[in-house]
Design a protein around this motif. Structure first.
Motif, PDB file in Angstrom:
ATOM      1  N   ALA A 142     -16.927   1.915 -70.623  1.00  0.00           N
ATOM      2  CA  ALA A 142     -17.136   0.527 -71.016  1.00  0.00           C
ATOM      3  C   ALA A 142     -18.610   0.255 -71.304  1.00  0.00           C
ATOM      4  CB  ALA A 142     -16.624  -0.401 -69.926  1.00  0.00           C
ATOM      5  N   ARG A 143     -19.495   0.784 -70.477  1.00  0.00           N
ATOM      6  CA  ARG A 143     -20.934   0.592 -70.716  1.00  0.00           C
ATOM      7  C   ARG A 143     -21.366   1.261 -72.012  1.00  0.00           C
ATOM      8  NH1 ARG A 143     -24.321   2.353 -65.623  1.00  0.00           N
ATOM      9  NH2 ARG A 143     -25.969   1.424 -66.905  1.00  0.00           N
ATOM     10  N   ALA A 144     -20.736   2.419 -72.335  1.00  0.00           N
ATOM     11  CA  ALA A 144     -21.113   3.137 -73.553  1.00  0.00           C
ATOM     12  C   ALA A 144     -20.762   2.356 -74.810  1.00  0.00           C
ATOM     13  CB  ALA A 144     -20.439   4.508 -73.584  1.00  0.00           C
ATOM     14  N   THR A 145     -19.780   1.454 -74.738  1.00  0.00           N
ATOM     15  CA  THR A 145     -19.416   0.647 -75.906  1.00  0.00           C
ATOM     16  C   THR A 145     -20.383  -0.500 -76.148  1.00  0.00           C
ATOM     17  OG1 THR A 145     -17.954  -0.787 -74.594  1.00  0.00           O
ATOM     18  CG2 THR A 145     -16.974   1.206 -75.566  1.00  0.00           C
ATOM     19  N   ARG A 146     -21.281  -0.760 -75.203  1.00  0.00           N
ATOM     20  CA  ARG A 146     -22.309  -1.807 -75.312  1.00  0.00           C
ATOM     21  C   ARG A 146     -21.706  -3.182 -75.635  1.00  0.00           C
ATOM     22  NH1 ARG A 146     -27.142   0.612 -75.076  1.00  0.00           N
ATOM     23  NH2 ARG A 146     -27.257   2.840 -75.618  1.00  0.00           N
ATOM     24  N   PRO A 147     -20.815  -3.672 -74.797  1.00  0.00           N
ATOM     25  CA  PRO A 147     -20.242  -5.006 -75.046  1.00  0.00           C
ATOM     26  C   PRO A 147     -21.263  -6.098 -74.743  1.00  0.00           C
ATOM     27  CG  PRO A 147     -19.494  -4.174 -72.931  1.00  0.00           C
ATOM     28  CD  PRO A 147     -20.292  -3.062 -73.556  1.00  0.00           C
ATOM     29  N   ALA A 148     -20.971  -7.314 -75.172  1.00  0.00           N
ATOM     30  CA  ALA A 148     -21.866  -8.440 -74.884  1.00  0.00           C
ATOM     31  C   ALA A 148     -21.916  -8.721 -73.388  1.00  0.00           C
ATOM     32  CB  ALA A 148     -21.400  -9.681 -75.646  1.00  0.00           C
ATOM     33  N   THR A 149     -20.794  -8.665 -72.718  1.00  0.00           N
ATOM     34  CA  THR A 149     -20.739  -8.836 -71.265  1.00  0.00           C
ATOM     35  C   THR A 149     -19.814  -7.777 -70.691  1.00  0.00           C
ATOM     36  OG1 THR A 149     -18.874 -10.387 -71.351  1.00  0.00           O
ATOM     37  CG2 THR A 149     -21.104 -11.324 -71.446  1.00  0.00           C
ATOM     38  N   LEU A 150     -20.080  -7.397 -69.456  1.00  0.00           N
ATOM     39  CA  LEU A 150     -19.287  -6.378 -68.784  1.00  0.00           C
ATOM     40  C   LEU A 150     -19.160  -6.745 -67.317  1.00  0.00           C
ATOM     41  CD1 LEU A 150     -17.883  -3.620 -68.493  1.00  0.00           C
ATOM     42  CD2 LEU A 150     -20.160  -2.576 -68.271  1.00  0.00           C
ATOM     43  N   GLU A 151     -17.942  -6.698 -66.817  1.00  0.00           N
ATOM     44  CA  GLU A 151     -17.703  -6.976 -65.410  1.00  0.00           C
ATOM     45  C   GLU A 151     -16.548  -6.131 -64.911  1.00  0.00           C
ATOM     46  OE1 GLU A 151     -16.133 -10.847 -64.482  1.00  0.00           O
ATOM     47  OE2 GLU A 151     -15.269 -11.069 -66.483  1.00  0.00           O
ATOM     48  N   ALA A 152     -16.600  -5.828 -63.622  1.00  0.00           N
ATOM     49  CA  ALA A 152     -15.493  -5.157 -62.953  1.00  0.00           C
ATOM     50  C   ALA A 152     -14.604  -6.216 -62.308  1.00  0.00           C
ATOM     51  CB  ALA A 152     -16.015  -4.179 -61.910  1.00  0.00           C
ATOM     52  N   LEU A 153     -13.314  -5.926 -62.231  1.00  0.00           N
ATOM     53  CA  LEU A 153     -12.351  -6.906 -61.755  1.00  0.00           C
ATOM     54  C   LEU A 153     -11.427  -6.250 -60.748  1.00  0.00           C
ATOM     55  CD1 LEU A 153     -11.775  -9.904 -62.519  1.00  0.00           C
ATOM     56  CD2 LEU A 153      -9.931  -9.055 -63.970  1.00  0.00           C
ATOM     57  N   THR A 154     -11.271  -6.880 -59.598  1.00  0.00           N
ATOM     58  CA  THR A 154     -10.338  -6.400 -58.596  1.00  0.00           C
ATOM     59  C   THR A 154      -9.552  -7.575 -58.033  1.00  0.00           C
ATOM     60  OG1 THR A 154     -10.092  -5.023 -56.605  1.00  0.00           O
ATOM     61  CG2 THR A 154     -11.917  -6.592 -56.640  1.00  0.00           C
ATOM     62  N   VAL A 155      -8.394  -7.296 -57.487  1.00  0.00           N
ATOM     63  CA  VAL A 155      -7.518  -8.342 -56.960  1.00  0.00           C
ATOM     64  C   VAL A 155      -7.421  -8.174 -55.447  1.00  0.00           C
ATOM     65  CG1 VAL A 155      -5.221  -9.376 -57.052  1.00  0.00           C
ATOM     66  CG2 VAL A 155      -6.221  -8.360 -59.113  1.00  0.00           C
ATOM     67  N   ALA A 156      -7.671  -9.265 -54.730  1.00  0.00           N
ATOM     68  CA  ALA A 156      -7.689  -9.232 -53.260  1.00  0.00           C
ATOM     69  C   ALA A 156      -6.279  -9.427 -52.721  1.00  0.00           C
ATOM     70  CB  ALA A 156      -8.632 -10.303 -52.721  1.00  0.00           C
ATOM     71  N   VAL A 157      -5.489  -8.373 -52.810  1.00  0.00           N
ATOM     72  CA  VAL A 157      -4.147  -8.427 -52.232  1.00  0.00           C
ATOM     73  C   VAL A 157      -4.224  -8.341 -50.716  1.00  0.00           C
ATOM     74  CG1 VAL A 157      -1.902  -7.285 -52.123  1.00  0.00           C
ATOM     75  CG2 VAL A 157      -3.108  -7.470 -54.304  1.00  0.00           C
ATOM     76  N   ASP A 158      -5.114  -7.486 -50.209  1.00  0.00           N
ATOM     77  CA  ASP A 158      -5.340  -7.322 -48.774  1.00  0.00           C
ATOM     78  C   ASP A 158      -6.804  -7.603 -48.484  1.00  0.00           C
ATOM     79  OD1 ASP A 158      -6.239  -5.276 -46.443  1.00  0.00           O
ATOM     80  OD2 ASP A 158      -4.173  -5.969 -46.098  1.00  0.00           O
ATOM     81  N   HIS A 159      -7.084  -8.461 -47.488  1.00  0.00           N
ATOM     82  CA  HIS A 159      -8.454  -8.883 -47.212  1.00  0.00           C
ATOM     83  C   HIS A 159      -9.339  -7.700 -46.826  1.00  0.00           C
ATOM     84  CE1 HIS A 159     -11.808 -11.353 -45.903  1.00  0.00           C
ATOM     85  NE2 HIS A 159     -11.813 -10.677 -44.738  1.00  0.00           N
ATOM     86  N   ASP A 160      -8.856  -6.838 -45.956  1.00  0.00           N
ATOM     87  CA  ASP A 160      -9.671  -5.709 -45.510  1.00  0.00           C
ATOM     88  C   ASP A 160      -9.963  -4.756 -46.650  1.00  0.00           C
ATOM     89  OD1 ASP A 160      -9.662  -6.752 -42.955  1.00  0.00           O
ATOM     90  OD2 ASP A 160      -7.915  -5.573 -42.310  1.00  0.00           O
ATOM     91  N   GLU A 161      -8.961  -4.493 -47.488  1.00  0.00           N
ATOM     92  CA  GLU A 161      -9.180  -3.588 -48.616  1.00  0.00           C
ATOM     93  C   GLU A 161     -10.153  -4.164 -49.620  1.00  0.00           C
ATOM     94  OE1 GLU A 161      -5.568  -2.429 -50.448  1.00  0.00           O
ATOM     95  OE2 GLU A 161      -4.805  -1.320 -48.700  1.00  0.00           O
ATOM     96  N   SER A 162     -10.061  -5.466 -49.888  1.00  0.00           N
ATOM     97  CA  SER A 162     -10.986  -6.081 -50.836  1.00  0.00           C
ATOM     98  C   SER A 162     -12.414  -6.067 -50.312  1.00  0.00           C
ATOM     99  CB  SER A 162     -10.542  -7.516 -51.147  1.00  0.00           C
ATOM    100  OG  SER A 162     -10.588  -8.313 -49.968  1.00  0.00           O
ATOM    101  N   GLU A 163     -12.595  -6.262 -49.013  1.00  0.00           N
ATOM    102  CA  GLU A 163     -13.942  -6.180 -48.437  1.00  0.00           C
ATOM    103  C   GLU A 163     -14.488  -4.766 -48.537  1.00  0.00           C
ATOM    104  OE1 GLU A 163     -16.029  -8.476 -47.370  1.00  0.00           O
ATOM    105  OE2 GLU A 163     -14.573  -9.945 -48.102  1.00  0.00           O
ATOM    106  N   ALA A 164     -13.613  -3.779 -48.345  1.00  0.00           N
ATOM    107  CA  ALA A 164     -14.055  -2.392 -48.479  1.00  0.00           C
ATOM    108  C   ALA A 164     -14.471  -2.101 -49.914  1.00  0.00           C
ATOM    109  CB  ALA A 164     -12.935  -1.449 -48.048  1.00  0.00           C
ATOM    110  N   VAL A 165     -13.736  -2.644 -50.875  1.00  0.00           N
ATOM    111  CA  VAL A 165     -14.094  -2.465 -52.279  1.00  0.00           C
ATOM    112  C   VAL A 165     -15.440  -3.109 -52.572  1.00  0.00           C
ATOM    113  CG1 VAL A 165     -13.464  -3.077 -54.650  1.00  0.00           C
ATOM    114  CG2 VAL A 165     -11.722  -2.228 -53.084  1.00  0.00           C
TER     115      VAL A 165
END
Length: 334
Positions: free
Chosen positions: A216-239
């Motif tokens: 994704a960075r190699a494509t040089r987009p105008a904006t770039l972000e990572a996205l994750t879904v907090a299904v489990d609180h502990d797992e999302s904090e670890a991420v």
């Protein structure tokens, strides 16, 4: 055996001749139908896959379709010749009658165009023969429909009607798609999107996700972000912690999942981004682990498939699948 009063030789001869006729009829069907289906597929009345030739330069898709249909008829009718022959007779004499009618129209058109006397005599003779054939085959067809309709001939009539409806629907679909894909104003075709927003889905901070971020960075987009879904609180904090430890210049957005469902929050987030900037394009990078065996497919990438199926229907959204192949030397057979 009943006709020849137990005469074994004559019975065997008739059986062999009958088998030869049926084999010839089957060969004719498997030779003619694929070509006919190819022509109809080319003209948009059947799926266009029937128009393609296989590696042996035959229309193998048409052969497969005919084989499956023939096997289905045998199974449905319990291999009863008495019932199957009614369907066969209707189909054969419908084809014979239509072919005679088509040739009669052909010669009639040629007669209107031709001025050569000898040719016109030959055409009249051919038109007469086709007229006689049309009357004979049409009469047999009517007799069969009247006398054998309730004995199984109705099945062929229903199948012909359903096939006609299906072919008409297929043709309308192809026409509608062609009209939708037709080039419009060239200035609009050449126009570029205002900006490109890249979104990388991150379920866990592992090598497939980091490879997707790199692409994704190699494509040089105008904006770039990572996205994750907090299904489990502990797992999302670890991420969160693991993402911060990578020190990548890419922000991580964590979406709430009140119903512990992954697809809905991501689809809503991407569609909201599209609504805020309709002229922009959103590219969703989805990491994929490529399995080594066929049965492992049910264990991986199921959420990605569901997400792709929903995002593909969203205008202005592009899906980029980033595969992670097994380590070199482990090979893949799935």
């Amino acid at each position: 055996a009943a006709v020849f009063d137990g005469a074994t030789v004559a019975t065997v001869v008739v059986a062999l001749v009958t088998a030869g006729v049926l084999l010839l009829a089957a060969h004719t069907a498997f030779t003619g139908f694929p070509y006919l289906a190819s022509v109809l597929g080319r003209d948009g009345y059947l799926p266009r896959q029937l128009h393609t030739r296989g590696d042996r330069l035959v229309h193998s898709n048409g052969i497969l379709v005919l084989a499956v249909a023939a096997a289905a008829l045998v199974v449905v009718f319990g291999a009863s010749v008495t019932e199957l022959v009614q369907v066969y007779i209707v189909g054969v004499f419908v084809a014979f009658t239509l072919s005679q009618l088509g040739m009669l129209r052909h010669w009639t058109r040629r007669l209107r165009e031709s001025t050569d006397r000898v040719a016109r005599v030959r055409m009249r003779r051919a038109a007469t023969l086709n007229s006689v054939g049309l009357v004979l085959t049409g009469t047999v067809l009517v007799v069969v429909l009247v006398t054998r309709f309730t004995h199984g001939a109705w099945v062929a009539v229903v199948m012909i009607a359903l096939l006609q409806v299906a072919m008409t629907g297929i043709h309308r679909h192809y026409a509608r798609v062609a009209d939708e894909l037709r080039l419009g104003e060239m200035s609009a075709v050449r126009a570029l999107p205002a900006r490109v927003h890249a979104v990388v889905l991150v379920a866990r901070v592992q090598q497939p996700a980091l490879r997707a971020v790199a692409y994704a960075r190699a494509t040089r987009p105008a904006t770039l972000e990572a996205l994750t879904v907090a299904v489990d609180h502990d797992e999302s904090e670890a991420v969160r912690r693991q993402w911060a430890a990578t020190e990548l210049p890419v922000p991580l957005t964590v979406l709430d999942a009140p119903y512990r469902e992954l697809t809905g929050p991501v689809v809503d987030y991407v569609r909201d981004a599209r609504r805020r900037s309709p002229r922009d394009v959103v590219v969703v990078f989805i990491p994929r682990y490529m399995v080594r065996r066929w049965w492992e497919r049910v264990l991986h990438n199921q959420s990605a498939r569901r997400l792709e199926a929903r995002l593909l229907r969203t205008p202005g959204v592009v899906i980029a699948s980033v595969p992670w192949q097994p380590r070199q030397g482990e090979g893949t057979d799935g």
